[in-house]
Design an enzyme around this catalytic site. Sequence first.
Site, mmCIF file in Angstrom:
data_model
loop_
_atom_site.group_PDB
_atom_site.id
_atom_site.type_symbol
_atom_site.label_atom_id
_atom_site.label_comp_id
_atom_site.label_asym_id
_atom_site.label_seq_id
_atom_site.Cartn_x
_atom_site.Cartn_y
_atom_site.Cartn_z
ATOM 1 N N ARG A 111 0.836 -1.196 0.000
ATOM 2 C CA ARG A 111 0.000 0.000 0.000
ATOM 3 C C ARG A 111 0.874 1.251 0.000
ATOM 4 O O ARG A 111 1.967 1.277 0.592
ATOM 5 C CB ARG A 111 -0.879 -0.011 1.246
ATOM 6 C CG ARG A 111 -1.905 1.111 1.358
ATOM 7 C CD ARG A 111 -2.968 0.981 0.332
ATOM 8 N NE ARG A 111 -4.178 1.753 0.697
ATOM 9 C CZ ARG A 111 -5.106 2.112 -0.168
ATOM 10 N NH1 ARG A 111 -4.983 1.786 -1.440
ATOM 11 N NH2 ARG A 111 -6.178 2.778 0.220
ATOM 12 N N THR A 154 -8.935 0.252 -10.031
ATOM 13 C CA THR A 154 -8.337 -0.970 -9.503
ATOM 14 C C THR A 154 -8.436 -2.143 -10.473
ATOM 15 O O THR A 154 -9.119 -2.094 -11.489
ATOM 16 C CB THR A 154 -8.975 -1.310 -8.122
ATOM 17 O OG1 THR A 154 -9.010 -0.124 -7.336
ATOM 18 C CG2 THR A 154 -8.213 -2.373 -7.396
ATOM 19 N N GLU A 166 -6.069 3.885 -7.360
ATOM 20 C CA GLU A 166 -7.235 4.462 -6.674
ATOM 21 C C GLU A 166 -8.276 4.941 -7.673
ATOM 22 O O GLU A 166 -8.918 4.121 -8.295
ATOM 23 C CB GLU A 166 -6.841 5.564 -5.693
ATOM 24 C CG GLU A 166 -7.753 5.642 -4.476
ATOM 25 C CD GLU A 166 -8.972 6.525 -4.677
ATOM 26 O OE1 GLU A 166 -9.909 6.422 -3.866
ATOM 27 O OE2 GLU A 166 -9.012 7.319 -5.619
ATOM 28 N N ASP A 180 -7.865 8.194 -0.081
ATOM 29 C CA ASP A 180 -8.527 7.122 0.671
ATOM 30 C C ASP A 180 -8.475 7.376 2.174
ATOM 31 O O ASP A 180 -9.106 6.656 2.946
ATOM 32 C CB ASP A 180 -7.880 5.763 0.363
ATOM 33 C CG ASP A 180 -8.554 5.057 -0.793
ATOM 34 O OD1 ASP A 180 -9.550 5.580 -1.321
ATOM 35 O OD2 ASP A 180 -8.074 3.973 -1.189
ATOM 36 N N SER A 230 -8.059 0.766 2.935
ATOM 37 C CA SER A 230 -8.475 0.278 1.623
ATOM 38 C C SER A 230 -9.652 -0.677 1.792
ATOM 39 O O SER A 230 -9.904 -1.185 2.881
ATOM 40 C CB SER A 230 -7.314 -0.459 0.952
ATOM 41 O OG SER A 230 -7.730 -1.125 -0.223
#
Length: 593
Positions: A126, A415, A435, A455, A479
Amino acid sequence: MKTWLAFVTAALVALPCNAQQAADTHAPEGPGAGRVATSAAVDAAQAAKAAGRPARADDWMVSAANPHAVAAGARVLRNGGTAADAMVAVQAVLGLVEPQSSGLGGGAFLVWHDGETGEMTTLDGRETAPLAATPRLFQDDAGEPLDFFEAVVGGRSVGVPGTPALMKAAHDRWGRTDWAGLFDDAIGLAEDGFTVSPRLSGMVAMDALRLSRFAPTRDYFLPDGSLLEVGDTLRNPAYADTLERLAAEGPQAIYAGPIARDIVETVRGAPGNPGLLTEADLALYKVRERAPVCAAYRAYEICGMGPPSSGGLTVGQIMGMLEPFDLAKLGPDSPRAWRLIGDASRLAFADRARYMADSDYVPVPVEGLLDPAYLRKRARRLESGARLESVAPGEPEFDHALNWADNASMARPSTSHVSIVDGDGNVLSMTTTIENAFGSRLMVRGFLLNNELTDFSFRSHRDGRPVANRVEPGKRPRSSMAPTIVLRDGKPVLAVGSPGGSRIIGYVVKALVAHLDWEMDVQQATATPNLVNRFGPFDVEAGPAANALAAALADKGYEVRRRAMVSGLHAIALGDALTGGADPRREGVALGQ
């Protein structure tokens, strides 16, 4: 502009429709098989998907969102590579042919089941917030949250990319093929050009105004001011050069040196919305191994990614709350079944908002949230048979510290997902993203940079308490990505995942219930209509297949919203043979041998 539903229709129309063309998806072996055999196998896989049949194989399989990427992974697997090797090849191609969804400028979560040891490992790639970021990053001078796209487009939203480091970390652990050779397909396509697909063309058309804000992005996606048309040949020599550097130097090519300097200059110099990223932020980036999150469900264990993803926990909670109910008997056309799924999802999303964030910064009660006794207590609210009028977070047991405040942020859709099984029995499930579609819209050296920092919650406090998912230096935003591997008696039986923002969780739950309870094959499980309830209203996929359910749910008192719901489920079931499914709403295929 085309609608999402039009994209799905266009993608399906583009596929071969004659089922007789798809006897099977096995590719020839031996010398000379190569690209010709792979191309023929992809054609057969597309035809099988169009006919609604799963791909079948005995040895290995890959399911991903674009035929070029699947072909690259298949060539690696056919030559004896592992699932980790194939993932590197697949991701490198996805970043070229599906740049709106994932790439070197983004991040990913990977779940791995080792065919030899039986060990389950999850890797967190991430993105991270710059060290200079503060909880007020996405607030105006008065402390009010910015509008979403005001925050997204430009440098402010860009976090440190994690995908290049994750690719290398997975290869170092589980790879067998020479690292440098895994980029050959992507480099060749970038240099020679690839055919623009209906999905890429349509996405560019929908986002042309934002893409035109920055010269490098505009020049690539809107050459000479024109939209990319389906069938155009698109070349990306800058991306080929970046991949050659990555192949030769490893991820250090991205995190230090000229490419890193270009990333930082682009982010900090973004007109109208500069960001905070520094070369030090890039140099400090690390992939983290996290403990897998596993939840019991009937005879199965459903394993996925823990915090900073909410995906594994929320999927596990939903399935745990559904376990007391006989979904198999109710079946996929039962409004009661979907009421149970929808309200279980609402209860889980209430816990998600209250408790889940980056566990390096916020104490997350992982064990408490998945405790069977806690989930049985939550499931009792589903027994009345009526729609829940309201939901609230529960009170799971904390094994450390105290809980923090809730947050109102919500992931936005883009995604991609990749599922792979190799000839050694290793299983990989990876969800990968930048994203929002096209990320920050900033392009560097042939690839797009993420907008992953959006996010985070835009609010830093609520009711005087700090928000769990607020921005903090070095923190990873929460996420919804839910790469999943399902076990039975300790052996993998399913790999699955999807794109789709916070609806990812509902898409994965649908596929799990469809396959495990309703005994659909994996192609049917990906294709069956999407119905998702996160916050009260029931989102029901537009189209005649869900008309009766939409009406029945409305009769039960739900606000029903009909809309195109473009999941991108890619699944592989493991049994006596391998069977693969690829979501008909997108352009991918499942291919094996």
